[in-house]
Design an enzyme around this catalytic site. Structure first.
Site, short mmCIF file in Angstrom:
data_model
loop_
_atom_site.label_atom_id
_atom_site.label_comp_id
_atom_site.label_asym_id
_atom_site.label_seq_id
_atom_site.Cartn_x
_atom_site.Cartn_y
_atom_site.Cartn_z
N TRP A 234 0.96 -1.15 0.27
CA TRP A 234 -0.26 0.28 0.02
C TRP A 234 0.66 1.35 -0.03
CZ3 TRP A 234 -4.20 -2.76 -0.52
CH2 TRP A 234 -5.12 -3.56 -0.28
N GLU B 151 -2.90 6.00 7.25
CA GLU B 151 -2.05 7.32 8.26
C GLU B 151 -3.42 6.93 9.85
OE1 GLU B 151 -0.24 10.37 7.40
OE2 GLU B 151 -0.67 10.29 5.25
#
Ligand SMILES: Cc1cc2nc3c(=O)[nH]c(=O)nc-3n(C[C@H](O)[C@H](O)[C@H](O)COP(=O)(O)OP(=O)(O)OC[C@H]3O[C@@H](n4cnc5c(N)ncnc54)[C@H](O)[C@@H]3O)c2cc1C
Length: 379
Positions: free
Chosen positions: A156, A363
Protein backbone atom coordinates in the site's frame (compact mmCIF):
# COMPACT_ATOMS: atom_id res chain seq x y z
CA UNK A 1 -8.77 34.21 19.48
CA UNK A 2 -8.22 35.20 15.90
CA UNK A 3 -10.05 33.44 13.07
CA UNK A 4 -8.50 35.66 10.38
CA UNK A 5 -5.81 34.33 8.08
CA UNK A 6 -2.65 36.38 7.61
CA UNK A 7 -1.97 37.97 4.22
CA UNK A 8 0.63 35.25 3.55
CA UNK A 9 -1.82 32.46 4.42
CA UNK A 10 -4.44 34.02 2.13
CA UNK A 11 -1.90 34.23 -0.69
CA UNK A 12 -0.96 30.54 -0.28
CA UNK A 13 -4.64 29.57 -0.26
CA UNK A 14 -5.31 31.60 -3.42
CA UNK A 15 -2.26 30.16 -5.19
CA UNK A 16 -3.33 26.58 -4.34
CA UNK A 17 -6.90 27.30 -5.45
CA UNK A 18 -5.75 28.75 -8.78
CA UNK A 19 -3.37 25.88 -9.38
CA UNK A 20 -6.04 23.29 -8.60
CA UNK A 21 -8.60 24.92 -10.89
CA UNK A 22 -6.25 25.67 -13.77
CA UNK A 23 -3.83 22.74 -13.71
CA UNK A 24 -5.45 19.85 -11.85
CA UNK A 25 -9.08 20.16 -12.85
CA UNK A 26 -8.74 19.75 -16.66
CA UNK A 27 -7.52 16.12 -16.68
CA UNK A 28 -8.79 14.86 -13.35
CA UNK A 29 -11.53 12.57 -14.71
CA UNK A 30 -9.18 11.02 -17.27
CA UNK A 31 -6.46 10.41 -14.69
CA UNK A 32 -9.01 8.80 -12.36
CA UNK A 33 -10.38 6.58 -15.13
CA UNK A 34 -6.96 5.41 -16.34
CA UNK A 35 -5.22 5.43 -12.93
CA UNK A 36 -2.71 7.93 -14.28
CA UNK A 37 -0.32 9.52 -11.80
CA UNK A 38 -0.33 13.34 -12.16
CA UNK A 39 3.43 13.48 -12.78
CA UNK A 40 3.52 16.80 -14.68
CA UNK A 41 1.20 18.46 -12.19
CA UNK A 42 3.24 17.25 -9.20
CA UNK A 43 6.38 18.65 -10.86
CA UNK A 44 4.66 22.03 -11.14
CA UNK A 45 3.51 21.77 -7.53
CA UNK A 46 7.16 21.36 -6.59
CA UNK A 47 8.11 24.45 -8.61
CA UNK A 48 5.36 26.41 -6.84
CA UNK A 49 6.66 25.32 -3.43
CA UNK A 50 3.84 22.95 -2.45
CA UNK A 51 6.01 19.86 -1.87
CA UNK A 52 8.12 21.13 1.05
CA UNK A 53 5.93 23.87 2.41
CA UNK A 54 6.98 23.74 6.08
CA UNK A 55 10.66 22.93 5.52
CA UNK A 56 13.23 25.55 6.52
CA UNK A 57 14.34 27.61 3.47
CA UNK A 58 17.96 26.56 4.18
CA UNK A 59 16.84 23.10 2.96
CA UNK A 60 14.97 24.49 -0.06
CA UNK A 61 11.59 24.54 1.72
CA UNK A 62 8.93 27.23 1.93
CA UNK A 63 9.38 27.97 5.66
CA UNK A 64 5.60 28.20 6.03
CA UNK A 65 3.38 27.37 8.97
CA UNK A 66 1.05 24.37 9.27
CA UNK A 67 -2.04 26.58 8.77
CA UNK A 68 -0.73 27.54 5.30
CA UNK A 69 -0.11 23.86 4.60
CA UNK A 70 -3.65 22.76 5.54
CA UNK A 71 -5.15 25.64 3.53
CA UNK A 72 -3.21 24.47 0.48
CA UNK A 73 -4.09 20.80 1.14
CA UNK A 74 -7.78 21.71 1.35
CA UNK A 75 -7.72 23.59 -1.97
CA UNK A 76 -5.81 20.87 -3.84
CA UNK A 77 -8.05 18.15 -2.36
CA UNK A 78 -11.24 19.92 -3.48
CA UNK A 79 -10.20 19.08 -7.03
CA UNK A 80 -7.75 16.17 -6.97
CA UNK A 81 -7.19 14.03 -3.87
CA UNK A 82 -4.72 11.85 -5.80
CA UNK A 83 -2.40 14.85 -6.15
CA UNK A 84 -2.99 15.91 -2.55
CA UNK A 85 -2.06 12.53 -1.06
CA UNK A 86 1.26 12.68 -2.91
CA UNK A 87 1.74 16.20 -1.54
CA UNK A 88 0.74 15.13 1.97
CA UNK A 89 3.13 12.16 2.15
CA UNK A 90 6.01 14.24 0.79
CA UNK A 91 5.39 17.20 3.13
CA UNK A 92 4.23 15.74 6.40
CA UNK A 93 5.79 12.30 6.48
CA UNK A 94 8.99 12.34 4.44
CA UNK A 95 10.18 15.98 4.62
CA UNK A 96 9.01 16.55 8.17
CA UNK A 97 10.56 13.30 9.41
CA UNK A 98 13.90 14.07 7.76
CA UNK A 99 14.02 17.67 8.92
CA UNK A 100 13.12 16.77 12.50
CA UNK A 101 15.28 13.67 12.93
CA UNK A 102 17.72 13.41 9.99
CA UNK A 103 21.46 14.06 10.12
CA UNK A 104 23.04 17.10 8.42
CA UNK A 105 24.23 14.84 5.57
CA UNK A 106 20.77 13.25 5.14
CA UNK A 107 19.17 16.70 4.99
CA UNK A 108 21.70 17.91 2.43
CA UNK A 109 21.39 14.82 0.24
CA UNK A 110 17.69 13.98 0.52
CA UNK A 111 15.68 16.73 2.19
CA UNK A 112 16.80 19.50 -0.17
CA UNK A 113 15.60 17.87 -3.43
CA UNK A 114 12.49 16.49 -1.69
CA UNK A 115 11.49 19.90 -0.33
CA UNK A 116 12.19 21.54 -3.69
CA UNK A 117 9.93 18.92 -5.28
CA UNK A 118 12.59 17.83 -7.77
CA UNK A 119 12.18 14.30 -6.38
CA UNK A 120 9.32 12.61 -4.49
CA UNK A 121 9.46 10.58 -1.29
CA UNK A 122 7.53 7.61 0.11
CA UNK A 123 6.89 6.44 3.67
CA UNK A 124 6.91 2.67 4.03
CA UNK A 125 5.46 1.28 7.24
CA UNK A 126 2.56 -1.02 6.23
CA UNK A 127 3.08 -4.66 5.39
CA UNK A 128 0.77 -7.51 4.38
CA UNK A 129 0.71 -8.64 8.05
CA UNK A 130 1.30 -5.26 9.73
CA UNK A 131 -1.24 -2.49 9.20
CA UNK A 132 -2.89 -0.99 12.25
CA UNK A 133 -0.60 -3.15 14.39
CA UNK A 134 2.59 -1.59 13.08
CA UNK A 135 4.69 -3.22 15.82
CA UNK A 136 4.42 -6.57 13.95
CA UNK A 137 7.05 -5.61 11.37
CA UNK A 138 8.21 -8.65 9.38
CA UNK A 139 10.63 -6.65 7.22
CA UNK A 140 14.07 -7.14 8.74
CA UNK A 141 17.17 -4.94 8.79
CA UNK A 142 19.97 -7.24 9.91
CA UNK A 143 22.85 -5.44 11.61
CA UNK A 144 26.08 -6.18 9.73
CA UNK A 145 28.39 -3.71 11.45
CA UNK A 146 28.61 -0.68 9.17
CA UNK A 147 25.45 -1.56 7.22
CA UNK A 148 22.08 -3.31 7.39
CA UNK A 149 20.74 -6.02 5.11
CA UNK A 150 17.11 -5.29 4.36
CA UNK A 151 14.62 -8.08 3.53
CA UNK A 152 10.84 -8.03 3.33
CA UNK A 153 7.74 -6.64 1.66
CA UNK A 154 5.86 -3.38 2.16
CA UNK A 155 2.42 -2.81 0.71
CA UNK A 156 0.00 0.00 0.00
CA UNK A 157 2.87 2.45 -0.49
CA UNK A 158 1.76 5.86 -1.78
CA UNK A 159 4.16 7.26 -4.42
CA UNK A 160 5.39 3.66 -4.62
CA UNK A 161 6.72 3.88 -8.16
CA UNK A 162 7.10 7.62 -8.60
CA UNK A 163 9.30 8.14 -5.53
CA UNK A 164 13.09 8.28 -5.60
CA UNK A 165 13.60 8.14 -1.83
CA UNK A 166 11.84 5.74 0.54
CA UNK A 167 11.82 5.80 4.33
CA UNK A 168 11.50 2.11 5.24
CA UNK A 169 10.62 0.87 8.70
CA UNK A 170 12.20 -2.52 9.56
CA UNK A 171 12.86 -4.78 12.52
CA UNK A 172 16.48 -5.26 13.63
CA UNK A 173 16.05 -6.83 17.08
CA UNK A 174 12.75 -8.79 17.25
CA UNK A 175 13.43 -9.64 20.91
CA UNK A 176 13.19 -5.91 21.72
CA UNK A 177 9.84 -5.71 19.90
CA UNK A 178 9.02 -2.11 18.91
CA UNK A 179 12.24 -0.87 20.50
CA UNK A 180 14.24 -2.94 18.00
CA UNK A 181 12.78 -1.21 14.93
CA UNK A 182 14.77 1.14 12.67
CA UNK A 183 13.88 3.74 10.01
CA UNK A 184 16.16 3.52 6.97
CA UNK A 185 16.51 5.69 3.89
CA UNK A 186 16.39 3.55 0.75
CA UNK A 187 17.04 4.84 -2.76
CA UNK A 188 15.20 3.64 -5.83
CA UNK A 189 17.42 1.44 -7.97
CA UNK A 190 19.43 -0.06 -5.10
CA UNK A 191 20.27 -3.69 -5.95
CA UNK A 192 17.59 -6.02 -4.52
CA UNK A 193 14.87 -3.34 -4.35
CA UNK A 194 11.92 -4.08 -6.64
CA UNK A 195 8.71 -2.06 -7.06
CA UNK A 196 5.79 -4.48 -7.16
CA UNK A 197 2.32 -4.30 -8.60
CA UNK A 198 0.20 -1.17 -8.70
CA UNK A 199 -3.07 -1.42 -6.79
CA UNK A 200 -6.33 -1.03 -8.73
CA UNK A 201 -8.21 1.13 -6.25
CA UNK A 202 -11.75 2.35 -5.59
CA UNK A 203 -10.65 5.96 -5.10
CA UNK A 204 -7.60 8.23 -5.33
CA UNK A 205 -6.99 6.26 -8.51
CA UNK A 206 -4.45 8.73 -9.88
CA UNK A 207 -2.26 8.11 -6.87
CA UNK A 208 0.54 5.64 -7.30
CA UNK A 209 0.04 2.84 -4.73
CA UNK A 210 2.43 -0.13 -4.93
CA UNK A 211 3.88 -2.99 -2.97
CA UNK A 212 7.68 -2.96 -2.59
CA UNK A 213 10.03 -5.92 -2.26
CA UNK A 214 13.47 -5.87 -0.63
CA UNK A 215 15.86 -8.78 -1.05
CA UNK A 216 19.27 -8.45 0.62
CA UNK A 217 19.36 -4.70 0.02
CA UNK A 218 22.56 -3.25 1.52
CA UNK A 219 21.82 -0.03 3.43
CA UNK A 220 24.71 1.90 4.99
CA UNK A 221 24.24 2.79 8.66
CA UNK A 222 24.58 6.44 7.70
CA UNK A 223 21.12 6.00 6.14
CA UNK A 224 19.46 5.20 9.47
CA UNK A 225 17.26 7.99 10.85
CA UNK A 226 17.93 8.63 14.53
CA UNK A 227 19.50 6.28 17.05
CA UNK A 228 19.41 2.49 16.82
CA UNK A 229 15.88 1.34 17.76
CA UNK A 230 14.27 4.74 17.13
CA UNK A 231 12.30 3.60 14.07
CA UNK A 232 8.95 2.89 15.70
CA UNK A 233 8.91 6.16 17.65
CA UNK A 234 9.96 7.91 14.43
CA UNK A 235 7.03 6.39 12.54
CA UNK A 236 4.43 7.13 15.23
CA UNK A 237 5.65 10.71 15.81
CA UNK A 238 5.68 11.42 12.09
CA UNK A 239 2.20 9.96 11.62
CA UNK A 240 0.82 12.19 14.39
CA UNK A 241 1.64 15.20 12.20
CA UNK A 242 0.68 13.41 9.00
CA UNK A 243 -2.87 13.06 10.29
CA UNK A 244 -3.34 16.82 10.13
CA UNK A 245 -2.59 16.64 6.40
CA UNK A 246 -5.04 13.78 5.83
CA UNK A 247 -7.68 15.58 7.91
CA UNK A 248 -7.20 18.60 5.63
CA UNK A 249 -7.50 16.29 2.63
CA UNK A 250 -10.82 14.91 3.94
CA UNK A 251 -12.02 18.45 4.58
CA UNK A 252 -11.08 19.47 1.03
CA UNK A 253 -12.86 16.48 -0.52
CA UNK A 254 -16.01 17.31 1.50
CA UNK A 255 -15.83 20.99 0.61
CA UNK A 256 -15.23 20.28 -3.08
CA UNK A 257 -18.36 18.10 -3.19
CA UNK A 258 -20.40 20.64 -1.22
CA UNK A 259 -19.44 23.50 -3.55
CA UNK A 260 -20.47 21.43 -6.58
CA UNK A 261 -23.78 20.49 -4.92
CA UNK A 262 -24.53 24.11 -4.00
CA UNK A 263 -23.85 25.26 -7.56
CA UNK A 264 -26.02 22.47 -8.97
CA UNK A 265 -28.87 23.21 -6.56
CA UNK A 266 -28.86 26.82 -7.77
CA UNK A 267 -29.15 25.76 -11.42
CA UNK A 268 -31.32 22.63 -11.58
CA UNK A 269 -35.09 22.89 -11.53
CA UNK A 270 -37.61 20.33 -10.27
CA UNK A 271 -41.36 20.81 -9.84
CA UNK A 272 -41.12 24.31 -11.33
CA UNK A 273 -38.51 25.72 -8.97
CA UNK A 274 -34.80 25.52 -8.34
CA UNK A 275 -33.55 22.64 -6.18
CA UNK A 276 -32.21 25.19 -3.70
CA UNK A 277 -35.77 26.50 -3.24
CA UNK A 278 -36.92 23.12 -1.89
CA UNK A 279 -36.58 23.05 1.88
CA UNK A 280 -35.36 19.44 1.93
CA UNK A 281 -32.39 20.45 -0.25
CA UNK A 282 -31.79 23.62 1.79
CA UNK A 283 -31.58 21.50 4.95
CA UNK A 284 -29.10 19.14 3.33
CA UNK A 285 -26.92 22.10 2.30
CA UNK A 286 -27.17 23.58 5.81
CA UNK A 287 -25.98 20.36 7.40
CA UNK A 288 -23.17 19.90 4.87
CA UNK A 289 -21.90 23.47 5.40
CA UNK A 290 -22.07 23.16 9.20
CA UNK A 291 -20.17 19.86 9.22
CA UNK A 292 -17.50 21.34 6.95
CA UNK A 293 -17.07 24.37 9.20
CA UNK A 294 -16.78 22.16 12.29
CA UNK A 295 -14.19 19.96 10.57
CA UNK A 296 -12.21 23.02 9.48
CA UNK A 297 -12.11 24.30 13.06
CA UNK A 298 -10.71 20.96 14.26
CA UNK A 299 -8.14 20.84 11.46
CA UNK A 300 -7.01 24.40 12.10
CA UNK A 301 -6.86 23.83 15.84
CA UNK A 302 -4.52 20.85 15.34
CA UNK A 303 -2.39 22.87 12.90
CA UNK A 304 -2.28 25.82 15.31
CA UNK A 305 -1.17 23.61 18.23
CA UNK A 306 1.58 22.11 16.07
CA UNK A 307 2.75 25.56 14.97
CA UNK A 308 2.98 26.69 18.61
CA UNK A 309 4.85 23.53 19.68
CA UNK A 310 1.98 22.43 21.91
CA UNK A 311 0.78 18.84 22.28
CA UNK A 312 -1.35 18.22 19.18
CA UNK A 313 -1.71 14.41 19.25
CA UNK A 314 -5.34 14.32 20.44
CA UNK A 315 -6.33 17.32 18.31
CA UNK A 316 -4.82 15.75 15.17
CA UNK A 317 -6.58 12.42 15.79
CA UNK A 318 -9.90 14.21 16.46
CA UNK A 319 -9.49 16.29 13.30
CA UNK A 320 -8.82 13.19 11.19
CA UNK A 321 -11.60 11.17 12.82
CA UNK A 322 -14.21 13.88 12.32
CA UNK A 323 -13.12 15.27 8.95
CA UNK A 324 -12.93 11.80 7.39
CA UNK A 325 -16.38 10.94 8.78
CA UNK A 326 -18.05 14.09 7.48
CA UNK A 327 -16.27 13.59 4.13
CA UNK A 328 -18.30 10.35 3.74
CA UNK A 329 -21.54 12.07 4.70
CA UNK A 330 -21.08 15.26 2.69
CA UNK A 331 -19.91 13.56 -0.51
CA UNK A 332 -22.81 11.09 -0.33
CA UNK A 333 -25.30 13.97 0.06
CA UNK A 334 -23.61 15.82 -2.82
CA UNK A 335 -24.29 12.82 -5.06
CA UNK A 336 -27.88 12.74 -3.77
CA UNK A 337 -28.44 16.42 -4.60
CA UNK A 338 -27.20 15.75 -8.13
CA UNK A 339 -29.67 12.87 -8.54
CA UNK A 340 -28.79 10.62 -11.49
CA UNK A 341 -26.18 13.12 -12.70
CA UNK A 342 -24.32 12.58 -9.45
CA UNK A 343 -23.85 8.96 -10.36
CA UNK A 344 -21.83 9.63 -13.52
CA UNK A 345 -18.22 10.72 -13.81
CA UNK A 346 -18.84 13.97 -15.69
CA UNK A 347 -20.23 15.72 -12.61
CA UNK A 348 -17.23 14.90 -10.36
CA UNK A 349 -19.13 14.18 -7.14
CA UNK A 350 -19.07 10.38 -7.56
CA UNK A 351 -15.24 10.56 -7.70
CA UNK A 352 -15.13 12.70 -4.57
CA UNK A 353 -17.40 10.17 -2.84
CA UNK A 354 -15.03 7.34 -3.81
CA UNK A 355 -11.97 9.38 -2.82
CA UNK A 356 -13.44 10.25 0.58
CA UNK A 357 -13.39 6.65 1.83
CA UNK A 358 -9.61 6.31 1.98
CA UNK A 359 -9.36 9.13 4.52
CA UNK A 360 -10.96 6.77 7.06
CA UNK A 361 -8.35 4.11 6.37
CA UNK A 362 -4.81 5.42 5.82
CA UNK A 363 -2.50 7.05 8.34
CA UNK A 364 -4.50 5.27 11.06
CA UNK A 365 -8.02 3.97 10.54
CA UNK A 366 -11.07 5.54 12.21
CA UNK A 367 -10.83 2.87 14.91
CA UNK A 368 -7.15 3.65 15.52
CA UNK A 369 -7.93 7.39 15.82
CA UNK A 370 -10.45 6.49 18.53
CA UNK A 371 -7.76 4.45 20.31
CA UNK A 372 -5.35 7.42 20.12
CA UNK A 373 -7.99 9.86 21.40
CA UNK A 374 -9.13 7.62 24.25
CA UNK A 375 -5.50 6.95 25.28
CA UNK A 376 -4.98 10.71 25.52
CA UNK A 377 -8.24 11.18 27.43
CA UNK A 378 -7.52 8.62 30.14
CA UNK A 379 -3.77 8.94 30.52
C1 LIG B 1 -4.57 3.74 -0.94
C2 LIG B 1 -3.73 3.43 0.26
C3 LIG B 1 -2.55 4.14 0.46
C4 LIG B 1 -1.74 3.84 1.57
N1 LIG B 1 -0.53 4.47 1.70
C5 LIG B 1 0.35 4.03 2.65
C6 LIG B 1 1.68 4.54 2.71
O1 LIG B 1 2.08 5.41 1.92
N2 LIG B 1 2.51 4.01 3.62
C7 LIG B 1 2.14 3.05 4.51
O2 LIG B 1 2.96 2.63 5.31
N3 LIG B 1 0.87 2.56 4.49
C8 LIG B 1 -0.02 3.03 3.58
N4 LIG B 1 -1.31 2.52 3.54
C9 LIG B 1 -1.70 1.47 4.48
C10 LIG B 1 -2.71 1.93 5.52
O3 LIG B 1 -2.10 2.80 6.42
C11 LIG B 1 -3.28 0.67 6.17
O4 LIG B 1 -4.12 0.05 5.22
C12 LIG B 1 -4.04 0.97 7.43
O5 LIG B 1 -3.17 1.39 8.44
C13 LIG B 1 -4.86 -0.23 7.94
O6 LIG B 1 -4.09 -1.37 7.98
P1 LIG B 1 -4.65 -2.74 7.32
O7 LIG B 1 -5.06 -2.41 5.95
O8 LIG B 1 -3.63 -3.81 7.51
O9 LIG B 1 -5.94 -3.07 8.17
P2 LIG B 1 -6.00 -3.85 9.57
O10 LIG B 1 -5.00 -3.29 10.49
O11 LIG B 1 -5.96 -5.30 9.32
O12 LIG B 1 -7.44 -3.44 10.07
C14 LIG B 1 -8.65 -4.05 9.60
C15 LIG B 1 -9.81 -3.46 10.38
O13 LIG B 1 -9.67 -3.78 11.77
C16 LIG B 1 -9.67 -2.58 12.54
N5 LIG B 1 -8.76 -2.74 13.69
C17 LIG B 1 -7.47 -3.15 13.67
N6 LIG B 1 -6.96 -3.13 14.91
C18 LIG B 1 -7.95 -2.70 15.72
C19 LIG B 1 -8.05 -2.46 17.13
N7 LIG B 1 -7.00 -2.64 17.94
N8 LIG B 1 -9.22 -2.03 17.63
C20 LIG B 1 -10.29 -1.83 16.82
N9 LIG B 1 -10.25 -2.03 15.48
C21 LIG B 1 -9.11 -2.45 14.94
C22 LIG B 1 -9.20 -1.50 11.59
O14 LIG B 1 -9.59 -0.21 12.03
C23 LIG B 1 -9.87 -1.93 10.30
O15 LIG B 1 -11.20 -1.52 10.31
C24 LIG B 1 -2.15 2.85 2.48
C25 LIG B 1 -3.35 2.17 2.28
C26 LIG B 1 -4.14 2.43 1.19
C27 LIG B 1 -5.39 1.64 0.98
Amino acid sequence: MNFEYTEEQKAVQAAARDFARNELFPGVIERDTHQKFPAEQIKKMGELGFMGMMVDPQYSGGGMDTISYVLAMEEISKIDASASVCMSVNNSLVCWGLEEFGTAEQKEKYLKPLAAGSIIGAFCLSEPEAGSDATSQRTTAEDKGDHYILNGTKNWITNGNSASVYIVIAQTHPEKRHKGINALIVEKGMPGFVVGKKEDKMGIRGSDTHSLMFTDVKIPKTSRIGEEGFGFTFAMTTLNGGRIGIAAQALGIACGAYELALKYARERKAFGKLLCEHQAIQFKLSEMATKIDAARLLVHKAAYLKDYNKDFVKAAAMAKLFASQIAQEVTTEAVQIHGGYGYVKEFHVERLMRDAKITQIYEGTTEIQKLVISRELIK
